[in-house]
Motif scaffolding. Structure first.
Motif, mmCIF file in Angstrom:
data_model
loop_
_atom_site.group_PDB
_atom_site.id
_atom_site.type_symbol
_atom_site.label_atom_id
_atom_site.label_comp_id
_atom_site.label_asym_id
_atom_site.label_seq_id
_atom_site.Cartn_x
_atom_site.Cartn_y
_atom_site.Cartn_z
ATOM 1 N N UNK A 192 0.840 -1.202 0.000
ATOM 2 C CA UNK A 192 0.000 0.000 0.000
ATOM 3 C C UNK A 192 0.877 1.254 0.000
ATOM 4 N N UNK A 193 1.905 1.271 0.825
ATOM 5 C CA UNK A 193 2.821 2.418 0.872
ATOM 6 C C UNK A 193 3.514 2.587 -0.478
ATOM 7 N N UNK A 194 3.968 1.469 -1.071
ATOM 8 C CA UNK A 194 4.617 1.527 -2.393
ATOM 9 C C UNK A 194 3.668 2.102 -3.446
ATOM 10 N N UNK A 195 2.413 1.688 -3.412
ATOM 11 C CA UNK A 195 1.444 2.162 -4.399
ATOM 12 C C UNK A 195 1.121 3.642 -4.206
ATOM 13 N N UNK A 196 1.113 4.100 -2.972
ATOM 14 C CA UNK A 196 0.884 5.531 -2.719
ATOM 15 C C UNK A 196 2.048 6.339 -3.293
ATOM 16 N N UNK A 197 3.273 5.843 -3.114
ATOM 17 C CA UNK A 197 4.449 6.511 -3.687
ATOM 18 C C UNK A 197 4.369 6.527 -5.212
ATOM 19 N N UNK A 198 3.909 5.413 -5.805
ATOM 20 C CA UNK A 198 3.797 5.327 -7.265
ATOM 21 C C UNK A 198 2.685 6.222 -7.800
ATOM 22 N N UNK A 199 1.630 6.434 -7.009
ATOM 23 C CA UNK A 199 0.555 7.348 -7.409
ATOM 24 C C UNK A 199 1.110 8.758 -7.612
ATOM 25 N N UNK A 215 3.825 9.479 -8.752
ATOM 26 C CA UNK A 215 4.551 9.483 -10.022
ATOM 27 C C UNK A 215 3.614 9.236 -11.201
ATOM 28 N N UNK A 216 2.310 9.186 -10.937
ATOM 29 C CA UNK A 216 1.321 9.018 -11.997
ATOM 30 C C UNK A 216 1.043 7.576 -12.380
ATOM 31 N N UNK A 217 1.522 6.611 -11.604
ATOM 32 C CA UNK A 217 1.303 5.195 -11.909
ATOM 33 C C UNK A 217 0.096 4.680 -11.118
ATOM 34 N N UNK A 218 -0.803 4.002 -11.813
ATOM 35 C CA UNK A 218 -1.989 3.433 -11.168
ATOM 36 C C UNK A 218 -1.604 2.246 -10.291
ATOM 37 N N UNK A 219 -2.331 2.055 -9.179
ATOM 38 C CA UNK A 219 -2.091 0.866 -8.356
ATOM 39 C C UNK A 219 -2.410 -0.397 -9.148
ATOM 40 N N UNK A 220 -1.771 -1.479 -8.767
ATOM 41 C CA UNK A 220 -2.054 -2.744 -9.449
ATOM 42 C C UNK A 220 -3.231 -3.430 -8.770
ATOM 43 N N UNK A 221 -3.933 -4.244 -9.531
ATOM 44 C CA UNK A 221 -5.026 -5.009 -8.933
ATOM 45 C C UNK A 221 -4.431 -6.264 -8.319
#
Length: 176
Positions: free
Chosen positions: A89-96, A98-104
């Protein structure tokens, strides 16, 4: 259990998600016409009667859907915070950022939101059943209030679920 009934149970189990969503959408769309207080009136409208009885069916399927997900070990996916696992979850927030969508899938943002949806669905089901069982008593209106509150949260989840499903489709198209 006969072969026919075990095939039927397997079919229902495979379709629980679709059944729950379909029944939920019907209940949400028709809910503005519901006029139920502490009990279902003797001459209740068709909408009130349908809401109560389809709602009871939806509650049973909803609780079965929750149980199916919990028993198949998906609780780790939907509730990683129970094991204090926030890494994806923390990794996906960081990627957001950068404009990257979370993975399913996995234990990320989408899965945690689905877990919240499962809890809301269970709470709507339980409060609806309690309201039905206690109708006509002094506690019925309390359960009605809780039912409406959790139903509103569940409606919010359904809208978010639609947005996340669209993101999932976009992600699938991008990666194919």
């Amino acid at each position: 259990m006969s072969l026919k009934s075990s095939k039927f149970v397997k079919l229902i189990s495979e379709k629980l998600h679709v059944i729950v969503i379909t029944l939920s959408v019907f209940l949400v769309v028709t809910s503005p016409w519901i006029l139920i207080g502490s009990r279902l009136r003797a001459k209740a409208s068709i909408w009130d009667s349908l809401h109560v009885y389809i709602g009871l069916i939806a509650a049973i399927f909803g609780l079965l859907f929750l149980l199916k997900n919990l028993l198949n070990g998906h609780w780790r996916q939907f509730f990683p915070w129970l094991k204090l696992d926030f890494s994806q979850c923390v990794d996906e927030i960081k990627q957001l950022k950068q404009g990257k969508l979370p993975s399913s899938g996995g234990k990320g943002i989408f899965s945690i939101v689905e877990g919240i949806g499962l809890l809301l669905m269970a709470l709507v089901s339980i409060t609806g059943i309690a309201w039905f069982i206690l109708q006509g008593t002094s506690d019925a209106l309390m359960w009605r209030k809780y039912h409406i509150m959790f139903a509103q949260g569940f409606v919010g989840f359904l809208m978010l679920h639609i947005v996340f499903a669209a993101f999932h489709i976009i992600d699938m198209v991008r990666n194919s």
